[in-house]
Write a protein that holds these residues in place. Structure first.
Motif, PDB file in Angstrom:
ATOM      1  N   ALA A 192      -5.592  30.291 -50.714  1.00  0.00           N
ATOM      2  CA  ALA A 192      -5.013  31.215 -49.733  1.00  0.00           C
ATOM      3  C   ALA A 192      -4.521  30.431 -48.515  1.00  0.00           C
ATOM      4  CB  ALA A 192      -6.035  32.264 -49.323  1.00  0.00           C
ATOM      5  N   VAL A 193      -5.263  29.400 -48.118  1.00  0.00           N
ATOM      6  CA  VAL A 193      -4.836  28.554 -46.996  1.00  0.00           C
ATOM      7  C   VAL A 193      -3.541  27.835 -47.344  1.00  0.00           C
ATOM      8  CG1 VAL A 193      -5.427  26.546 -45.581  1.00  0.00           C
ATOM      9  CG2 VAL A 193      -7.187  28.240 -46.140  1.00  0.00           C
ATOM     10  N   LEU A 194      -3.467  27.316 -48.575  1.00  0.00           N
ATOM     11  CA  LEU A 194      -2.261  26.611 -49.009  1.00  0.00           C
ATOM     12  C   LEU A 194      -1.054  27.557 -48.999  1.00  0.00           C
ATOM     13  CD1 LEU A 194      -1.686  23.687 -50.026  1.00  0.00           C
ATOM     14  CD2 LEU A 194      -1.711  24.616 -52.334  1.00  0.00           C
ATOM     15  N   ARG A 195      -1.234  28.766 -49.496  1.00  0.00           N
ATOM     16  CA  ARG A 195      -0.153  29.759 -49.459  1.00  0.00           C
ATOM     17  C   ARG A 195       0.237  30.088 -48.019  1.00  0.00           C
ATOM     18  NH1 ARG A 195       1.777  32.280 -53.798  1.00  0.00           N
ATOM     19  NH2 ARG A 195       0.567  32.499 -55.719  1.00  0.00           N
ATOM     20  N   GLY A 196      -0.761  30.174 -47.163  1.00  0.00           N
ATOM     21  CA  GLY A 196      -0.496  30.467 -45.763  1.00  0.00           C
ATOM     22  C   GLY A 196       0.328  29.382 -45.094  1.00  0.00           C
ATOM     23  N   GLY A 239       4.776   9.527 -25.835  1.00  0.00           N
ATOM     24  CA  GLY A 239       4.960  10.939 -26.158  1.00  0.00           C
ATOM     25  C   GLY A 239       4.253  11.384 -27.419  1.00  0.00           C
ATOM     26  N   LYS A 240       4.960  12.212 -28.203  1.00  0.00           N
ATOM     27  CA  LYS A 240       4.362  12.839 -29.382  1.00  0.00           C
ATOM     28  C   LYS A 240       5.072  12.386 -30.646  1.00  0.00           C
ATOM     29  CE  LYS A 240       4.766  17.409 -29.802  1.00  0.00           C
ATOM     30  NZ  LYS A 240       4.449  18.845 -29.587  1.00  0.00           N
ATOM     31  N   TYR A 241       4.309  12.216 -31.735  1.00  0.00           N
ATOM     32  CA  TYR A 241       4.859  11.775 -33.014  1.00  0.00           C
ATOM     33  C   TYR A 241       4.366  12.713 -34.122  1.00  0.00           C
ATOM     34  CZ  TYR A 241       6.135   7.424 -30.693  1.00  0.00           C
ATOM     35  OH  TYR A 241       6.694   6.486 -29.846  1.00  0.00           O
ATOM     36  N   LEU A 242       5.320  13.263 -34.848  1.00  0.00           N
ATOM     37  CA  LEU A 242       4.992  14.077 -36.017  1.00  0.00           C
ATOM     38  C   LEU A 242       4.846  13.152 -37.215  1.00  0.00           C
ATOM     39  CD1 LEU A 242       4.688  16.918 -37.264  1.00  0.00           C
ATOM     40  CD2 LEU A 242       7.160  16.938 -37.596  1.00  0.00           C
ATOM     41  N   CYS A 243       3.773  13.313 -37.972  1.00  0.00           N
ATOM     42  CA  CYS A 243       3.481  12.416 -39.090  1.00  0.00           C
ATOM     43  C   CYS A 243       3.550  13.186 -40.411  1.00  0.00           C
ATOM     44  CB  CYS A 243       2.096  11.794 -38.902  1.00  0.00           C
ATOM     45  SG  CYS A 243       1.755  10.385 -39.956  1.00  0.00           S
ATOM     46  N   CYS A 244       4.670  13.030 -41.131  1.00  0.00           N
ATOM     47  CA  CYS A 244       4.914  13.759 -42.381  1.00  0.00           C
ATOM     48  C   CYS A 244       5.769  12.899 -43.296  1.00  0.00           C
ATOM     49  CB  CYS A 244       5.614  15.074 -42.082  1.00  0.00           C
ATOM     50  SG  CYS A 244       6.128  15.994 -43.543  1.00  0.00           S
ATOM     51  N   SER A 245       5.356  12.736 -44.540  1.00  0.00           N
ATOM     52  CA  SER A 245       6.120  11.893 -45.465  1.00  0.00           C
ATOM     53  C   SER A 245       6.773  12.677 -46.589  1.00  0.00           C
ATOM     54  CB  SER A 245       5.217  10.808 -46.060  1.00  0.00           C
ATOM     55  OG  SER A 245       4.113  11.379 -46.724  1.00  0.00           O
ATOM     56  N   VAL A 246       6.255  13.872 -46.920  1.00  0.00           N
ATOM     57  CA  VAL A 246       6.789  14.662 -48.041  1.00  0.00           C
ATOM     58  C   VAL A 246       6.801  16.138 -47.673  1.00  0.00           C
ATOM     59  CG1 VAL A 246       6.386  15.408 -50.425  1.00  0.00           C
ATOM     60  CG2 VAL A 246       5.951  13.036 -49.796  1.00  0.00           C
ATOM     61  N   ASN A 247       7.901  16.826 -48.017  1.00  0.00           N
ATOM     62  CA  ASN A 247       7.938  18.292 -47.961  1.00  0.00           C
ATOM     63  C   ASN A 247       8.054  18.812 -49.383  1.00  0.00           C
ATOM     64  OD1 ASN A 247       8.272  19.369 -45.020  1.00  0.00           O
ATOM     65  ND2 ASN A 247       9.517  17.509 -45.116  1.00  0.00           N
ATOM     66  N   THR A 248       7.121  19.658 -49.786  1.00  0.00           N
ATOM     67  CA  THR A 248       7.136  20.192 -51.148  1.00  0.00           C
ATOM     68  C   THR A 248       6.887  21.698 -51.083  1.00  0.00           C
ATOM     69  OG1 THR A 248       6.208  19.926 -53.377  1.00  0.00           O
ATOM     70  CG2 THR A 248       4.673  19.728 -51.532  1.00  0.00           C
ATOM     71  N   THR A 249       6.670  22.312 -52.214  1.00  0.00           N
ATOM     72  CA  THR A 249       6.333  23.743 -52.295  1.00  0.00           C
ATOM     73  C   THR A 249       5.173  23.915 -53.261  1.00  0.00           C
ATOM     74  OG1 THR A 249       7.808  24.181 -54.164  1.00  0.00           O
ATOM     75  CG2 THR A 249       8.760  24.373 -51.949  1.00  0.00           C
ATOM     76  N   ILE A 250       4.583  25.087 -53.251  1.00  0.00           N
ATOM     77  CA  ILE A 250       3.488  25.351 -54.191  1.00  0.00           C
ATOM     78  C   ILE A 250       3.982  25.245 -55.623  1.00  0.00           C
ATOM     79  CG2 ILE A 250       1.963  27.165 -55.067  1.00  0.00           C
ATOM     80  CD1 ILE A 250       1.426  27.996 -52.225  1.00  0.00           C
ATOM     81  N   LEU A 251       5.188  25.750 -55.881  1.00  0.00           N
ATOM     82  CA  LEU A 251       5.733  25.675 -57.236  1.00  0.00           C
ATOM     83  C   LEU A 251       5.904  24.238 -57.684  1.00  0.00           C
ATOM     84  CD1 LEU A 251       8.479  28.459 -57.203  1.00  0.00           C
ATOM     85  CD2 LEU A 251       6.237  28.557 -58.257  1.00  0.00           C
TER      86      LEU A 251
END
Length: 512
Positions: A114-118, A149-161
């Motif tokens: 449910a957290v992942l879907r959220g 300042g601020k740094y966003l740390c993200c390497s992959v964008n995916t989906t549940i599917l």
């Protein structure tokens, strides 16, 4: 930070915040948005609306701002790192958040899933970063003199599917939570009484859906796909000795009704169909075309106009109520010729009332004996509660009316209905079943909602549904209600099938 200020030796402070301080914004409608270090969650909106997870997001925004003020007041070099969903192994023997979330597709942990879907609903994606990369990034900004300042740390964008497909391929021994239906919508009663489905696979159901989707404007016409024409199943004409039977189909400009009108005429029936406005050429153009098949009378009728269906029903052997229940107690004596009324309800009237857990619900069967708990639905108001309640009340009211007036009533409860039909406009099921190819977010939400409701995506081809309606009308022993379902699948299984069969389309991936 006060201790850092006292120490005097600390050259830089690295604050680990969260991407939640970035993603909670009301202006992120549609696709193509990019969230970066300049984005800030809207604290006032979160406090006013209080959506799920609002407190955590607010706390992170306030944390960052308080830390920045303190650092400025005390001359501290502060850099903030905002990691997204963090995955990967670490020395810690207990974790409470991201790791169980990421593994929930394999573990079946309902709360974590449910957290992942959220997260996907919140961000429009599942943004991931490996814990090693977070650590390396934190050391990098600590050591890089110019870091600020601020740094966003993200390497992959995916989906549940996409994540579910990956896990199913790489770890087949673990099974796939979303690949398997948690429940089965059963059509055993129909089959036990002699009905045979012709479309029991996704391949069969989708063989003409692509061209239909293009014709309706759901799919782009410039994408080339192999034209697969539906197998032709001849419909036996009624013997001349029996005479021509007449059937009434309400709501003839609708999706299911248009297909039923066509099939009845192919079987040799004379058909009367009702529409609100026979003069609306756009909505009724397909009916004009069907008149070439035989006798088709298009009549005006409206549920709000008492007695407006009398002419349509008079002299008919069977009445198919596809649009909604109508008062069949016509004042005309010819109305007594109606041998059977077939009411098209919905499988929403056979779903369980309460949400099912991801584990432990496999093997549950929904059939004609299943009824939702109306009191529970009205009290708790889960998603789609209104539609489910309306269908239950519809069936029960129709049954009472039929008993009081001596009407032979049979109810058919179709699941998600797919396939091509004469109607030039359709709502809900066809756009939903094509949403993984079209990218229509609202239609995909309907498909996901069906899976949440049924624990599966139960489907039936519109041809099989029409054949079933005619079958229960003509079969003398038919009685009660009948669930009409050709197969049970899942969103993930459907996505895998579509990606394999139609590679020229991009199966939906949301990326923010």
């Amino acid at each position: 930070m006060r201790s850092c200020a006292k120490a005097k030796t600390v050259k830089r402070v690295i604050l680990t915040s969260s991407a939640s301080s970035i993603t909670r914004r009301p202006d992120l409608q549609g696709d193509g948005h990019v969230l970066d270090d300049e984005s800030v969650s809207d604290v006032e909106l979160l406090r006013a609306k209080k959506p799920p997870g609002w407190g955590y997001a607010v706390s992170k925004v306030l944390l960052e701002k308080a830390a920045s003020r303190f650092a400025e007041e005390h001359g501290i070099s502060l850099v903030t790192v905002c990691p997204v969903v963090t995955a990967g192994a670490a020395p810690a023997t207990r974790v409470r958040t991201s790791v169980p979330n990421c593994l929930s597709l394999l573990s079946g942990d309902e709360a974590e899933f449910a957290v992942l879907r959220g997260i996907e609903a919140l961000c429009g994606t599942i943004p991931l970063v490996h814990v090693d990369d977070v650590c390396r990034a934190e050391m990098f900004v600590a050591e890089a003199e110019a870091a600020a300042g601020k740094y966003l740390c993200c390497s992959v964008n995916t989906t549940i599917l996409e994540l579910a497909r990956f896990l199913a391929d790489k770890y087949p021994q673990s099974g796939d939570l979303l690949e398997k239906s948690r429940m089965c919508v059963s059509s055993v009663k129909l089959e036990r009484e002699g009905f045979e489905y012709k479309y029991k696979t996704l391949d069969g159901m989708y063989d003409d859906m692509i061209e239909y989707g293009k014709a309706l404007g759901i799919l782009p016409k410039n994408v080339k796909a192999p034209k697969v024409f539906r197998r032709s199943f001849s419909q036996p004409k009624m013997p001349a000795s029996g005479g021509v039977k007449t059937a009434c189909v309400t709501g003839g400009n609708g999706y299911i009704a248009s297909a039923l009108v066509k099939m009845l005429m192919e079987k040799g029936y004379a058909v009367k169909t009702t529409v609100r406005n026979p003069d609306d050429k756009e909505k009724n153009s397909h009916l004009k075309g069907l008149q070439a098949l035989g006798h088709l009378e298009i009549l005006r009728a409206d549920l709000d106009d008492e007695g407006s269906f009398d002419e349509a029903v008079a002299g008919c052997h069977y009445a198919f109520l596809v649009a909604a229940p109508v008062n069949l107690a016509s004042q005309k004596p010819e109305a007594g010729t109606v041998k059977r009324v077939v009411l098209t309800s919905s499988a929403a009237a056979v779903v369980p009332s309460r949400p099912l857990p991801l584990k432990g619900s496999a093997g549950l069967v929904l059939d004609e004996e299943t009824w939702p708990d109306v009191d529970y639905l009205v009290t708790n108001k889960p998603v789609t509660w209104g539609y489910c309640v309306s269908k239950v009340l519809l069936e029960k009211a129709a049954c009472r009316f039929a008993m009081e007036h001596g009407i032979n009533l049979v109810t058919v409860c179709p699941v998600v209905t797919v396939g091509a039909a004469p109607a030039s406009k359709v709502h809900i099921s066809v756009p939903a079943s094509l949403s993984l190819l079209s990218g229509d977010e609202a239609a995909l939400a309907v498909l996901k909602g069906a899976e949440a409701l049924f624990g599966a995506v139960p489907m039936v081809d519109v041809d099989d549904l029409c054949r079933a309606e005619i079958f229960v009308a003509e079969r003398e022993a038919s009685s009660g209600r009948y669930v009409c379902c050709g197969l049970n699948t899942t969103v993930v299984e459907l996505a895998r099938f579509l990606a394999h069969k139609y590679p020229q389309y991009n199966v939906v991936k949301t990326d923010v």
